[in-house]
Design an enzyme around this catalytic site. Structure first.
Site, PDB file in Angstrom:
ATOM      1  N   HIS A  79       0.690  -1.211   0.131  1.00 29.65           N
ATOM      2  CA  HIS A  79       0.029   0.045   0.115  1.00 29.65           C
ATOM      3  C   HIS A  79       1.015   1.326   0.135  1.00 29.65           C
ATOM      4  O   HIS A  79       2.096   1.430   0.437  1.00 29.65           O
ATOM      5  CB  HIS A  79      -0.802   0.020   1.476  1.00 29.65           C
ATOM      6  CG  HIS A  79      -1.771  -1.035   1.701  1.00 29.65           C
ATOM      7  ND1 HIS A  79      -1.120  -2.289   2.444  1.00 29.65           N
ATOM      8  CD2 HIS A  79      -2.844  -1.528   1.290  1.00 29.65           C
ATOM      9  CE1 HIS A  79      -2.180  -3.001   2.431  1.00 29.65           C
ATOM     10  NE2 HIS A  79      -3.151  -2.807   1.874  1.00 29.65           N
ATOM     11  N   HIS A 102      -8.003  -5.392  17.380  1.00 30.65           N
ATOM     12  CA  HIS A 102      -8.872  -6.598  17.429  1.00 30.65           C
ATOM     13  C   HIS A 102      -8.221  -8.013  17.035  1.00 30.65           C
ATOM     14  O   HIS A 102      -8.401  -8.864  17.468  1.00 30.65           O
ATOM     15  CB  HIS A 102      -9.942  -6.543  16.441  1.00 30.65           C
ATOM     16  CG  HIS A 102      -9.446  -6.461  15.040  1.00 30.65           C
ATOM     17  ND1 HIS A 102      -9.058  -5.207  14.230  1.00 30.65           N
ATOM     18  CD2 HIS A 102      -9.730  -7.466  13.836  1.00 30.65           C
ATOM     19  CE1 HIS A 102      -9.229  -5.567  12.935  1.00 30.65           C
ATOM     20  NE2 HIS A 102      -9.324  -6.920  12.920  1.00 30.65           N
ATOM     21  N   VAL A 110      -0.487   9.146  -0.693  1.00 29.93           N
ATOM     22  CA  VAL A 110       0.072  10.578  -0.587  1.00 29.93           C
ATOM     23  C   VAL A 110      -0.812  11.480  -0.946  1.00 29.93           C
ATOM     24  O   VAL A 110      -1.682  11.458  -1.721  1.00 29.93           O
ATOM     25  CB  VAL A 110       1.422  10.865  -1.420  1.00 29.93           C
ATOM     26  CG1 VAL A 110       1.087  10.720  -2.873  1.00 29.93           C
ATOM     27  CG2 VAL A 110       2.082  12.335  -1.075  1.00 29.93           C
ATOM     28  N   ARG A 111      -0.902  12.553  -0.112  1.00 32.28           N
ATOM     29  CA  ARG A 111      -2.072  13.551   0.068  1.00 32.28           C
ATOM     30  C   ARG A 111      -1.716  14.907   0.354  1.00 32.28           C
ATOM     31  O   ARG A 111      -0.963  15.046   1.122  1.00 32.28           O
ATOM     32  CB  ARG A 111      -3.399  13.027   0.612  1.00 32.28           C
ATOM     33  CG  ARG A 111      -3.286  12.950   2.215  1.00 32.28           C
ATOM     34  CD  ARG A 111      -2.707  11.411   2.855  1.00 32.28           C
ATOM     35  NE  ARG A 111      -2.954  11.429   4.166  1.00 32.28           N
ATOM     36  CZ  ARG A 111      -3.180  10.371   4.727  1.00 32.28           C
ATOM     37  NH1 ARG A 111      -3.660   9.296   4.236  1.00 32.28           N
ATOM     38  NH2 ARG A 111      -3.230  10.280   6.232  1.00 32.28           N
TER      39      ARG A 111
END
Length: 282
Positions: A116, A185, A119-120
């Site tokens: 994965h 979890h 970039v933002r």
């Protein structure tokens, strides 16, 4: 690419980042096709009614990669939702613009890991207040059958990319990634880690974008693609036997790769809402 209609916040620095991200998506597409030249690709250019749009590249049925995506989004609006203001509650309800490139590679061979990267850039502004902006992103690797030498090389290349930007940067971003993609979890991390950062806005936009972010991201993602190619080819031509037991383990553990961060969830929410509105409009 045809410019998308943008609502809300308008700023020249956002257009500079957009140009970089569109180029980055094309560069990553070219690299993926070199890694898996027989893979099929479906392109979808979409627009969002409230403002913005994107270009989705969905890949499938390659000799190495079963499914993958390299997606560009640029969305805007007049009211920033809570999902994007976890660390900045004072910006809730501000006009906004958010854009990014997200990447996922999912193989059909249990010895090849899922990878994965994203970039933002985000900016938001309330009336009569200064513009708030920041960068974020990262990458990580999720193997189903980890091999120590691959994990060591993965992190060594990440460290080599970070070192020119500061001796302590790799340790900081690695720790951030381990904590951010922890699966409570399961009481474990999502995979073998990588790098992650958010809320980066040091030294003003010019120095942040041109002096650090742009160079760092290009180096980082180019190295990641190259290393993923190396791992994939090693197992594509290996003599390791893929048994039904290994495939079952692979399928059971695939959901580990689906933990999403707050900004990715925000972008997905916007796309889903836009899709529903299109249906009702029809």
């Amino acid at each position: 690419m045809t410019p998308f209609p943008i609502a809300g916040v308008q700023d020249d620095q956002a257009e500079q980042v957009k140009s970089f991200l569109i180029t980055l998506q094309k560069d990553l597409e070219g690299q993926l096709r070199r890694v898996d030249p027989e893979i099929n690709c479906q392109e979808d250019k979409w627009e969002r009614m409230e403002g913005g749009g994107g270009r989705t590249l969905a890949f499938k049925d390659g000799p190495i990669i079963e499914k993958g995506g390299i997606n560009f989004s640029d969305v805007s609006g007049n009211q920033l939702p809570k999902t994007a203001t976890q660390n900045r509650p004072e910006l809730e309800g501000a006009s906004f613009r958010g854009m990014g490139v997200s990447v996922v590679f999912h193989p059909d061979n249990p010895f090849i890991p899922t990878a994965h990267a994203n970039v933002r850039y985000f900016e938001a502004q309330k009336e009569n207040q200064p513009l708030a902006w920041w960068f974020g992103g990262g990458f990580d690797l999720t193997p189903y059958y980890p091999f120590e030498e691959d994990v060591i090389e993965w992190h060594q290349k990440a460290k080599n990319t970070c070192d020119p930007f500061g001796a302590k940067l790799y340790s900081k971003l690695k720790k951030w990634c381990d904590e951010y993609f922890y699966l409570p979890h399961r009481n474990e991390t999502r995979g073998v880690g990588g790098l992650f950062f958010d809320d980066f806005c040091e030294d003003g936009f010019e120095k942040s974008f041109f002096g650090k972010f742009k160079i760092f991201i290009f180096r980082l993602l180019n190295i990641r693609i190259f290393h993923y190619k190396t791992i994939s080819k090693k197992f594509k031509y290996s003599k390791k036997k893929i048994t039904q037991k290994k495939i079952r383990f692979f399928l059971i553990n695939s959901p580990r790769s689906r933990k999403m961060d707050r900004i990715i969830r925000f972008f997905i929410d916007l796309v889903i809402i836009n899709f529903i509105l299109k249906i009702f409009k029809m």
